[in-house]
Design a protein around this motif. Structure first.
Motif, short mmCIF file in Angstrom:
data_model
loop_
_atom_site.label_atom_id
_atom_site.label_comp_id
_atom_site.label_asym_id
_atom_site.label_seq_id
_atom_site.Cartn_x
_atom_site.Cartn_y
_atom_site.Cartn_z
N SER A 152 0.83 -1.23 0.17
CA SER A 152 -0.15 0.03 0.04
C SER A 152 0.83 1.31 0.09
N TYR A 153 2.08 1.10 -0.39
CA TYR A 153 3.16 2.51 -0.57
C TYR A 153 2.47 3.40 -1.34
N GLY A 154 2.36 4.52 -0.76
CA GLY A 154 1.86 5.79 -1.62
C GLY A 154 0.19 5.94 -1.42
N ARG A 155 -0.28 5.22 -0.37
CA ARG A 155 -1.63 5.63 -0.13
C ARG A 155 -1.99 7.00 0.46
N LEU A 156 -1.11 7.46 1.18
CA LEU A 156 -1.11 8.89 2.03
C LEU A 156 -1.21 10.04 0.92
N GLY A 205 19.14 7.37 8.69
CA GLY A 205 18.52 8.28 7.60
C GLY A 205 17.45 8.85 8.43
N TRP A 206 16.91 9.86 7.61
CA TRP A 206 15.90 10.77 8.22
C TRP A 206 14.50 10.08 8.37
N HIS A 207 13.94 9.33 7.62
CA HIS A 207 12.65 8.83 7.76
C HIS A 207 12.62 7.72 9.26
N ILE A 208 13.54 7.07 9.14
CA ILE A 208 13.79 6.19 10.23
C ILE A 208 13.37 6.72 11.61
N GLU A 209 14.16 8.14 11.73
CA GLU A 209 14.09 8.81 13.02
C GLU A 209 12.92 8.76 13.90
N CYS A 210 11.61 9.28 12.92
CA CYS A 210 10.32 9.44 13.47
C CYS A 210 9.74 8.41 13.69
N PHE A 233 4.71 13.55 1.15
CA PHE A 233 5.78 12.47 0.40
C PHE A 233 7.04 13.23 0.24
N PRO A 234 8.16 12.65 0.62
CA PRO A 234 8.04 11.01 0.88
C PRO A 234 8.19 10.80 2.34
N HIS A 235 8.48 11.75 3.39
CA HIS A 235 8.76 11.54 4.57
C HIS A 235 7.57 10.75 5.26
N HIS A 236 6.29 11.05 5.18
CA HIS A 236 5.17 10.40 6.04
C HIS A 236 4.88 9.28 5.32
N GLU A 237 4.93 9.27 4.06
CA GLU A 237 4.76 8.07 3.13
C GLU A 237 5.92 6.96 3.65
N ASN A 238 6.93 7.40 3.76
CA ASN A 238 8.11 6.25 4.38
C ASN A 238 7.87 5.86 5.72
N GLU A 239 7.42 6.78 6.51
CA GLU A 239 7.11 6.44 8.17
C GLU A 239 6.13 5.23 8.08
N ILE A 240 5.07 5.57 7.38
CA ILE A 240 3.93 4.53 7.38
C ILE A 240 4.46 3.10 6.96
N TRP A 255 -4.26 11.73 10.00
CA TRP A 255 -3.01 12.45 9.64
C TRP A 255 -3.36 13.95 9.37
N MET A 256 -2.55 14.81 10.00
CA MET A 256 -3.26 16.19 9.87
C MET A 256 -1.73 17.17 9.17
#
Length: 456
Positions: A152-156, A205-210, A233-240, A255-256
């Motif tokens: 489901s990558y890309g759903r956000l 990496g940046w995304h894994i931090e959160c 995108f891409p940060h929150h998409e990658n977090e999911i 998500w806000m």
């Protein structure tokens, strides 16, 4: 009315239902601290500060977490340019960020995690993803997430994987198994900050931090995750993708995302030379004027930064403060239509412009009746937006404006002279002083208890 919030993922307003009744966990992506915070950062911070204030006023128990990214390519490059350590740079700009927050009456988050304090948790999460087949270590010491392992990558963001794949092919990276894959752990170059790991010396990496910090501070499921629109995108998409592959359950209920700040209807950017830091704007405008301006548009809408719009905010805020002078506040008037309308506006996806409109309805009633209870209610409701936190006299005296270098003492001395002139019935001199001060941006307000003043 129950609280309704627009969920970016479902693209509709939904009735907000906390995972644990009565309790809310909010995680917001914070600042990468390599420079002073700009007005876009201020909007995100003020919006979520207001969200938390309203939720608490409505009886919810909120745990508010906003992270700090203190290790990143931009930080390393800036430290190198400045010939200072990464720690020195980040500590300096964290201190500056807190100063800006204090000026704008932004309450501190309950937890403010820094990425470098969560290296073990980050490494554990990366290891979990490798063990579950969603990540792999590259020959150069990087670790990458397998995007195609998450259906489901890309759903956000609403992006399709085939479109993303076509764009990703432009950037050829021989260490990746697939062009779409993104980095979880980066092998450090010489003279860069680094931590020991199973994959060699490196950094997150940046995304894994959160994903690691939100999971550690709140839990594997979040009630609300927020940030700027640019992070979708891409940060929150990658977090999911990371979080759901690691933990096997839905990551975020709501998500806000906060809209962009534009400058004269152009995107704010350093390259266009239309980039404003918070402290630059504070030189010309009172902090509450800036806060009022940031809340004057709905948080999901673009906000147009112009001098004209800031001046409108200044005038409108002055109207609210002027109403406070109508009478001494008493006990807050309860169960009024004004409070009900205010709550209705804020419960409708935190509609601050509509909530402000209710405040001005209340101002009309205050000016008409001068009821102490309504004056107190005006201040109480405005406080939920972080406004009307000063006395009217203090606010008007502290306004930044063109006063030709007049100090407070000089203004007070002229008021004393004018008072004496009025006592001597020297009306010409009295009017002359009033006009002189008005020409220099100082307005006199005569009342039963004497003369007060404000910078106009």
């Amino acid at each position: 009315m129950s609280l309704q919030i627009y969920n970016t993922e479902t693209r509709q307003k939904e009735t907000f239902k906390p995972i644990v009744p009565g309790k809310v966990g909010i995680y917001v992506c914070g600042v990468t601290v390599y420079d002073y915070c700009h007005i876009g950062h201020a909007r995100v911070m003020v919006v979520f500060d207001t969200v938390v204030r309203h939720m608490r006023a409505r009886g919810l128990e909120v745990k508010y977490v906003r992270n700090i990214t203190d290790i990143d390519d931009k930080i390393i490059n800036r430290a190198f340019e400045n010939q200072e350590s990464v720690q020195s740079l980040t500590e300096r700009f964290i201190k500056a960020m807190h100063e800006d927050e204090t000026a704008l009456n932004i309450l501190r988050p309950d937890i403010e995690p820094k990425a470098t304090d969560f290296i073990p948790e980050i490494q554990q999460l990366v290891n979990t993803l490798i063990e579950k087949g969603h990540a792999y270590a590259a020959p150069n010491g990087d670790v990458y997430f397998k995007v195609k392992s998450f259906e489901s990558y890309g759903r956000l963001s609403g992006k399709k994987q085939e479109d993303l794949e076509a764009g990703a092919r432009v950037e050829i990276n021989p260490n990746k198994q697939d062009p779409m894959d993104f980095v979880l752990w980066k092998a450090s170059k010489e003279n860069e900050p680094a931590w020991d790991s199973a994959w060699g010396q490196g950094r997150p990496g940046w995304h894994i931090e959160c994903s690691a910090m939100s999971g550690s501070c709140i839990g594997e499921r979040l009630d609300i995750h927020g940030g700027g629109m640019d992070l979708q995108f891409p940060h929150h998409e990658n977090e999911i993708a990371q979080s759901e592959c690691a933990h096997g359950e839905h990551y975020v209920n709501t998500w806000m995302h906060v809209g962009f700040v534009r400058v004269d209807n152009e995107k704010m950017s350093k390259s266009l030379n239309n980039f404003f830091t918070i402290r630059e704007v504070l030189k010309d405008y009172h902090p509450e004027v800036i806060r009022y301006f940031l809340l004057s548009s709905h948080y999901r809408s673009p906000l147009n930064y112009t001098i004209e719009n800031l001046d409108i905010a200044k005038t409108n805020l002055a109207r609210l403060y002027t109403a406070l002078q109508a009478a001494e506040p008493g006990l807050v008037a309860e169960n009024t239509d004004f409070e009900a309308k205010f709550n209705e506006a804020m419960d409708d996806d935190f509609n601050t412009p509509q909530a402000m409109a209710v405040l001005f309805e209340l101002v009309k009633e205050v000016n008409k009746t001068q009821q102490p209870g309504l004056v107190a209610l005006l201040q109480s409701l405005a406080n939920r937006l972080g406004l009307l936190t000063e006395t009217p006299q203090s606010f008007f005296k502290s306004q930044v404006g063109q006063t030709d270098g007049l100090t407070d003492d000089a203004i007070e001395a002229l008021i004393v002279e004018r008072t004496q002139a009025r006592a001597d019935k020297n009306w010409a001199r009295s009017d002359e002083i009033r006009d002189e001060l008005l020409a220099k941006g100082v307005e006199l307000l005569d009342g039963k208890e004497g003369t007060s003043w404000r910078r106009s």
